[in-house]
Scaffold this motif. Sequence first.
Motif, PDB file in Angstrom:
ATOM      1  N   GLN A 102       0.833  -1.208   0.000  1.00 21.68           N
ATOM      2  CA  GLN A 102       0.000   0.000   0.000  1.00 21.68           C
ATOM      3  C   GLN A 102       0.866   1.255   0.000  1.00 21.68           C
ATOM      4  O   GLN A 102       0.584   2.226  -0.712  1.00 21.68           O
ATOM      5  N   TYR A 103       1.912   1.223   0.798  1.00 16.93           N
ATOM      6  CA  TYR A 103       2.813   2.378   0.895  1.00 16.93           C
ATOM      7  C   TYR A 103       3.497   2.656  -0.439  1.00 16.93           C
ATOM      8  O   TYR A 103       3.574   3.804  -0.898  1.00 16.93           O
ATOM      9  N   LEU A 104       3.992   1.604  -1.100  1.00 14.50           N
ATOM     10  CA  LEU A 104       4.674   1.773  -2.376  1.00 14.50           C
ATOM     11  C   LEU A 104       3.718   2.280  -3.452  1.00 14.50           C
ATOM     12  O   LEU A 104       4.085   3.124  -4.282  1.00 14.50           O
ATOM     13  N   PHE A 105       2.472   1.779  -3.445  1.00 18.56           N
ATOM     14  CA  PHE A 105       1.514   2.262  -4.437  1.00 18.56           C
ATOM     15  C   PHE A 105       1.085   3.694  -4.132  1.00 18.56           C
ATOM     16  O   PHE A 105       0.768   4.456  -5.037  1.00 18.56           O
ATOM     17  N   LEU A 106       1.076   4.052  -2.873  1.00 17.01           N
ATOM     18  CA  LEU A 106       0.748   5.426  -2.515  1.00 17.01           C
ATOM     19  C   LEU A 106       1.836   6.369  -3.007  1.00 17.01           C
ATOM     20  O   LEU A 106       1.553   7.476  -3.473  1.00 17.01           O
ATOM     21  N   GLY A 109       2.405   4.649  -7.198  1.00 16.89           N
ATOM     22  CA  GLY A 109       1.334   4.022  -7.977  1.00 16.89           C
ATOM     23  C   GLY A 109       0.949   4.802  -9.218  1.00 16.89           C
ATOM     24  O   GLY A 109       0.557   4.220 -10.235  1.00 16.89           O
ATOM     25  N   GLY A 110       1.053   6.140  -9.162  1.00 12.78           N
ATOM     26  CA  GLY A 110       0.710   6.952 -10.329  1.00 12.78           C
ATOM     27  C   GLY A 110       1.543   6.589 -11.538  1.00 12.78           C
ATOM     28  O   GLY A 110       1.031   6.482 -12.660  1.00 12.78           O
ATOM     29  N   LYS A 111       2.832   6.369 -11.334  1.00 12.14           N
ATOM     30  CA  LYS A 111       3.736   5.992 -12.433  1.00 12.14           C
ATOM     31  C   LYS A 111       3.355   4.623 -12.986  1.00 12.14           C
ATOM     32  O   LYS A 111       3.354   4.409 -14.213  1.00 12.14           O
ATOM     33  N   VAL A 112       3.051   3.688 -12.081  1.00 15.39           N
ATOM     34  CA  VAL A 112       2.682   2.337 -12.512  1.00 15.39           C
ATOM     35  C   VAL A 112       1.416   2.370 -13.357  1.00 15.39           C
ATOM     36  O   VAL A 112       1.336   1.736 -14.416  1.00 15.39           O
ATOM     37  N   VAL A 113       0.421   3.120 -12.900  1.00 14.89           N
ATOM     38  CA  VAL A 113      -0.858   3.192 -13.610  1.00 14.89           C
ATOM     39  C   VAL A 113      -0.693   3.885 -14.958  1.00 14.89           C
ATOM     40  O   VAL A 113      -1.215   3.422 -15.981  1.00 14.89           O
ATOM     41  N   ARG A 134      -4.836  -0.644  -2.417  1.00 16.60           N
ATOM     42  CA  ARG A 134      -5.571   0.440  -1.780  1.00 16.60           C
ATOM     43  C   ARG A 134      -5.076   1.825  -2.201  1.00 16.60           C
ATOM     44  O   ARG A 134      -5.053   2.766  -1.411  1.00 16.60           O
ATOM     45  N   MET A 135      -4.677   1.962  -3.463  1.00 17.38           N
ATOM     46  CA  MET A 135      -4.296   3.283  -3.969  1.00 17.38           C
ATOM     47  C   MET A 135      -5.522   4.195  -3.911  1.00 17.38           C
ATOM     48  O   MET A 135      -6.622   3.766  -4.256  1.00 17.38           O
TER      49      MET A 135
END
Length: 214
Positions: A102-106, A109-113, A134-135
Amino acid sequence: MQFAQSTLLELLASYGYVAVFFFIAIESTGIPFPGETMLITASIYAGHTHRLSIILVIAVAAAGAIIGDNLGFGVGRWGGYRLLRRYGRFIRLHERRLKLGQYLFLQHGGKVVFFGRFVSILRTYAAFLAGTNRMPWRRFLVFNAAGGILWAILYGTGAYVLGTQIHNLSRTAAIVVGILAVIAIAAFFLFLRRNEEKLMARACGYFGRRCFTG
């Protein structure tokens, strides 16, 4: 799932924009489906026959990408996350590692998406992973919409202008991007493995909750 080029053309002739929308939306929810191939085929079809408007093809493709991704996000948020909370310990995904995800996607996550829209495997699963980790939905929506619109414009316009040559170019681009993605993912997992404890402690501290050692 693969479809012959003739089958895609028949679907376009019969259903037009509806076929474009559903192919891309289905792929974006997390189901392997030739959404990108349909976009390219529809754009070439629009350029050769003029039975479809390239502007509408791009608009429908972007809409399918955004709506499908949001469905995939919802499935991950309400389905995938609950499954991981309940059964994750069996595959060594304990509470602290879930918090780490969750922390890494927070944080990233924008770059991944956004960039995931241009990488075949991530295009299918990025939204689901964002939901599972849970982004925040509003943040997801911004990067998702930006990536979906840019992807539809680039691939749709490129196929419309270049015609069948786009297949060779997109195949080459996919190989290059795929190699870069594999290198980036390998580097990320190496970094994660070396710094997992430190990152998990930081993630638990960020959320302000007690994390189990699992």
